[in-house]
Design a protein around this motif. Structure first.
Motif, PDB file in Angstrom:
ATOM      1  N   ILE A  75       0.856  -1.181   0.000  1.00 39.58           N
ATOM      2  CA  ILE A  75       0.000   0.000   0.000  1.00 39.58           C
ATOM      3  C   ILE A  75       0.896   1.236   0.000  1.00 39.58           C
ATOM      4  O   ILE A  75       1.836   1.330   0.795  1.00 39.58           O
ATOM      5  CB  ILE A  75      -0.916   0.026   1.241  1.00 39.58           C
ATOM      6  CG1 ILE A  75      -1.728  -1.270   1.325  1.00 39.58           C
ATOM      7  CG2 ILE A  75      -1.841   1.225   1.205  1.00 39.58           C
ATOM      8  CD1 ILE A  75      -2.520  -1.393   2.597  1.00 39.58           C
ATOM      9  N   ARG A  76       0.588   2.177  -0.867  1.00 41.52           N
ATOM     10  CA  ARG A  76       1.322   3.442  -0.882  1.00 41.52           C
ATOM     11  C   ARG A  76       0.743   4.353   0.190  1.00 41.52           C
ATOM     12  O   ARG A  76      -0.409   4.768   0.113  1.00 41.52           O
ATOM     13  CB  ARG A  76       1.228   4.105  -2.255  1.00 41.52           C
ATOM     14  CG  ARG A  76       2.003   3.367  -3.330  1.00 41.52           C
ATOM     15  CD  ARG A  76       2.302   4.243  -4.528  1.00 41.52           C
ATOM     16  NE  ARG A  76       3.184   3.572  -5.452  1.00 41.52           N
ATOM     17  CZ  ARG A  76       4.516   3.595  -5.379  1.00 41.52           C
ATOM     18  NH1 ARG A  76       5.101   4.274  -4.397  1.00 41.52           N
ATOM     19  NH2 ARG A  76       5.260   2.957  -6.249  1.00 41.52           N
ATOM     20  N   VAL A  77       1.562   4.641   1.193  1.00 40.15           N
ATOM     21  CA  VAL A  77       1.122   5.471   2.312  1.00 40.15           C
ATOM     22  C   VAL A  77       1.940   6.745   2.414  1.00 40.15           C
ATOM     23  O   VAL A  77       1.732   7.550   3.322  1.00 40.15           O
ATOM     24  CB  VAL A  77       1.239   4.679   3.631  1.00 40.15           C
ATOM     25  CG1 VAL A  77       0.309   3.487   3.616  1.00 40.15           C
ATOM     26  CG2 VAL A  77       2.674   4.219   3.871  1.00 40.15           C
ATOM     27  N   GLY A  78       2.894   6.937   1.494  1.00 42.94           N
ATOM     28  CA  GLY A  78       3.805   8.058   1.590  1.00 42.94           C
ATOM     29  C   GLY A  78       3.143   9.405   1.387  1.00 42.94           C
ATOM     30  O   GLY A  78       2.134   9.536   0.692  1.00 42.94           O
ATOM     31  N   ASN A  79       3.718  10.413   2.032  1.00 43.89           N
ATOM     32  CA  ASN A  79       3.402  11.839   1.944  1.00 43.89           C
ATOM     33  C   ASN A  79       2.143  12.234   2.706  1.00 43.89           C
ATOM     34  O   ASN A  79       2.100  13.305   3.284  1.00 43.89           O
ATOM     35  CB  ASN A  79       3.273  12.283   0.488  1.00 43.89           C
ATOM     36  CG  ASN A  79       4.551  12.030  -0.292  1.00 43.89           C
ATOM     37  OD1 ASN A  79       5.619  11.899   0.296  1.00 43.89           O
ATOM     38  ND2 ASN A  79       4.449  11.961  -1.602  1.00 43.89           N
TER      39      ASN A  79
END
Length: 772
Positions: A377-381
């Protein structure tokens, strides 16, 4: 003459019978009186009668008669004597036999008594010897113990005297003892200590002592305290390597880049072998899977689970290796800990982690990602919210007698991050608990460690909870997961969908969730799954456990099944229909339009796998998501345990029945974010001072603190377009100074596009033009 002769004969007879009489008396006395009493009395009577007859005197007047009578008496006496002699011989023989038999019995009894006495004497001697040996051993142990205590006291006294002698020669700083580090709040050295052991895996204690300038015994004490930290240490007294603490009336949580506690073994050769929790879990799972395992077989298999080769901890550079720092990927490991040290139970805890380095989360053990579609899962920023699973509630120390296994939860995070250099120690932007009624101040950071202490908001009004579990919440759409029947290896559940929004509707809804413990759906009523593939069960852990199970009739073996409503013509079907509020072809209308069509119900039979093979091990699926055709976008939370749902009694009587367990999933409508551009195009000509790059923040802005998202981009030389933005700043500044262009104090932000295209008119002629 005749008168004289008769008395003489009588006297001779009498004197001859006296010895016979005494001989018989002596014989009878030898016979046992109790057995021969009657015979003795009879014999005495016979003797006495005979004597009486012998001693009777006749009158002198009738001498003739007396003479004849005396002759007859003599004959009678002689005959009686013969009979008595024969009787006496018979009784004497019988008495001799009985006497011999009694003598043999007494001899046998005497020998048995002597043997028993000998055995008792031997046993007493053995007991006495053993008692003496025990006393000698105990006395020796007491002596050794007293000597050890005396020697230890002497050594401590000598050490104290030595310390008093030399303590004035030393200066105290942060190194040297664990106690000073803990009291001074210096977690940096502790962090390095833990990292050093985990990196080397198998390390001699002398090497650790030399590395950190400690004594070997101090290293042993520190390792022991780190191993037992989870059970008996307050995080404020002895924090792990990195933590973010949360006080809700003292509710603590922490974010740890590396775990602050150790797990391993210390051998007798002075080496410490670090064994991670994952390796221990792998060995435990193997034992559970195999059942009975001998030591040698387990030792050979443990080499596959436990790796003793030194490993680098923390961040590691990942393939592909590139020169661009912003594009280089790094793997990271982190631990987030939430600890409840307050006086109230924290139900359904939620933790927000503000990731800021384009993180890609690969796994999160001990929690689930709220509104996550599955790993990675992309959780960045923008960060993400983690919810507790399987431990969703945190008890208090008062209710659990300070049992940390019920008061705290640890989340093991693994993932990748971008845009950081090798020397940096990237940490999240912020961390906080997002449960209602709590306020968290700014985080405290130090190296790879950060923590915060959150308190209850005094302005928040606490709702009086009258239910055993978390109170029900009603959003735009909510699901209820009720367990109706529970068995050792399976259970029957009912899912209810309620549309509470006054305007929202769903057409041909498709519901999906994620099984977390390898469950599979055997059959369903009121709904069906789009894909039926038994091979996923046959070749998976389900087939390994249920070896004789027929998976050809299983409804779904998928980890994330897609469930849909059945058409109305199947409503009266005995196998898949005959449920209230089912079979509407996936249409959910608002209650204001049609209340009967605002609800949907379906049932499913779920089979479980070890270690959940008991009727109380009930775990609902996670990551619920529902979509429809041209319908609003719903964001769903995690399942929350609520009080069991009550149903009217199916028999028709005025009674209610309750579900075994119930969970609720609340969903709300969300406005979808506008899709950002992924590429940009810019135009420039030969007569311009420089090449015009793409606009500032053309594909969105991530970090706006160090750059200006409104300023126009700086002109560049043509060769600078081939250089990534992170490396073109120096060229842009040099080109601006060369052209005497204005340089702002805060440089403009990049375009943040994956692909940028520049169309540059290189030259123009009457017959045409050239471009690059």
């Amino acid at each position: 003459m005749e008168d004289i002769f008769v008395p003489l004969v009588m006297m001779v007879v009498v004197f001859s019978l006296i010895p016979l009489y005494f001989w018989r008396r002596r014989l009878d006395s030898r016979v046992h009186q109790h057995e021969e009493e009657h015979q003795n009395i009879q014999g005495e009577r016979v003797v006495r009668a005979t004597n009486a007859r012998r001693m009777r005197r006749r009158p002198a007047a009738s001498s003739a008669a007396s003479t004849s009578s005396a002759a007859a008496d003599v004959e009678e006496t002689l005959d009686g004597s013969d009979e008595e002699e024969a009787a006496d011989g018979y009784y004497a023989a019988k008495a001799s036999k009985k006497k011999e038999r009694r003598r043999q019995e007494r001899e046998a009894q005497r020998q048995a008594d002597e043997a028993a006495r000998d055995s008792r004497k031997k046993q007493d001697r053995y007991e006495e010897m053993r008692r003496r040996k025990d006393e000698e051993r105990e006395a020796q142990e007491r002596q050794l113990e007293e000597e050890a205590k005396a020697r230890k006291a002497k050594e401590e006294e000598a050490a104290a005297l030595e310390f008093e002698k030399w303590k004035g020669e030393f200066s105290i700083d942060a190194e040297g003892t664990t106690e000073n580090e803990v009291q001074d709040g210096s977690q940096g050295l502790l962090f390095d200590f833990v990292e050093y052991i985990k990196k080397h895996k198998c390390v001699p204690l002398e090497d650790i002592a030399a590395e950190f300038k400690l004594r070997t015994q101090d290293c042993i004490n520190r390792i022991t305290s780190l191993e037992s930290m989870e059970e008996a240490v307050n995080f404020y007294d002895f924090p792990p390597a990195s933590q973010f603490s949360y006080h809700a009336e003292n509710l603590e949580a922490e974010y740890v880049v590396f775990p602050g506690r150790l797990s391993g073994v210390m051998d007798d050769r002075g080496k410490y072998i670090y064994i991670s929790l994952e390796e221990m879990k792998a060995v435990a799972d193997y034992i559970k899977r195999e059942g009975r395992v001998n030591i040698s077989h387990l030792a050979s298999k443990s080499n596959q689970f436990i790796d003793l080769e030194p490993k680098a901890q923390g961040r590691e550079k990942e393939y592909p290796f590139v020169k661009n720092v912003s594009a280089q990927a790094w793997s990271f490991k982190a631990i987030a800990t939430v600890l409840n040290t307050g006086s109230q139970e924290l139900k359904s805890w939620k933790l927000f982690i503000g990731f800021q380095h384009r993180e890609l989360l690969v796994s999160a053990e001990g929690a689930v990602v709220v509104d996550g579609d599955g790993f990675p899962i992309r959780v960045g920023n923008n960060g993400t919210v983690l919810a507790g699973y399987p431990q969703a509630d945190l008890e208090t120390a008062i209710d659990t007698a300070a049992d940390f296994t019920q008061m705290q939860v640890q989340i093991n995070l693994k993932g990748s991050q971008f845009g950081v250099s090798a020397k940096q120690n990237p940490m999240p932007k912020t961390i906080k608990i997002v449960n209602d009624g709590y306020k968290c101040p700014a985080n405290t950071r130090k190296g790879g460690y950060m923590h915060t202490c959150c308190k209850k908001d005094p302005k928040h009004k606490e709702k009086i909870i009258k239910t055993k579990f978390y109170p029900r919440h009603y959003g735009d759409l909510h699901f209820t997961y009720d367990v109706l029947q529970a068995f050792e290896n399976k259970y029957v559940a009912q899912v209810t969908i309620d549309n509470n929004h006054p305007l929202g509707r769903l057409d041909q809804w498709n519901l999906t969730w994620e099984w977390m413990r390898n469950e599979f759906i055997n059959n369903m009523r009121g709904a069906y799954t789009h894909k039926k593939d038994p091979s996923e069960c046959i070749y998976g852990p389900q087939g390994q456990y249920y070896r004789d199970f027929d998976f050809s009739t299983v409804m779904s073996c998928q980890k994330k099944p897609i469930i849909a409503d059945i058409p109305p013509e199947k409503e009266m079907d005995d196998k898949i229909g005959r449920l209230p509020y089912c079979c509407k072809n996936g249409i959910l209308l608002p209650k204001t339009m049609n209340e009967t069509k605002s609800k949907a119900i379906f049932q499913l039979e779920v089979f479980k796998l070890p270690p959940d093979m008991n009727r109380t091990a009930l775990n609902p699926p996670q990551n619920w998501k529902i979509v429809g055709r041209l319908n609003p976008t719903y964001k769903c939370g995690p399942p929350v345990r609520v009080d069991p749902t009550e149903f009217p009694d199916p028999s028709g009587i005025d009674a209610t029945t309750s579900a075994i367990a119930s969970w609720q999933v609340t969903c709300n409508m969300t406005s979808p974010k506008p899709q950002q551009a992924k590429c940009c195009v810019s135009y420039s000509a030969y007569y311009a001072d420089g090449v015009v790059p793409c606009n500032t923040c053309a594909c969105g802005c991530e970090n706006q603190e160090r750059c200006d998202k409104i300023a126009s981009p700086l002109l560049l030389p043509s060769d600078a377009l081939l250089v990534p933005f992170a490396n073109r700043s120096q060229k842009a500044l040099a080109f601006a100074r060369l052209k005497h262009n204005n340089i702002p104090k805060k440089l403009p932000c990049p375009d943040n596009c994956g692909v940028s295209i520049n169309w540059h008119i290189d030259s123009k002629y009457k017959s045409g033009w050239t471009a690059e």
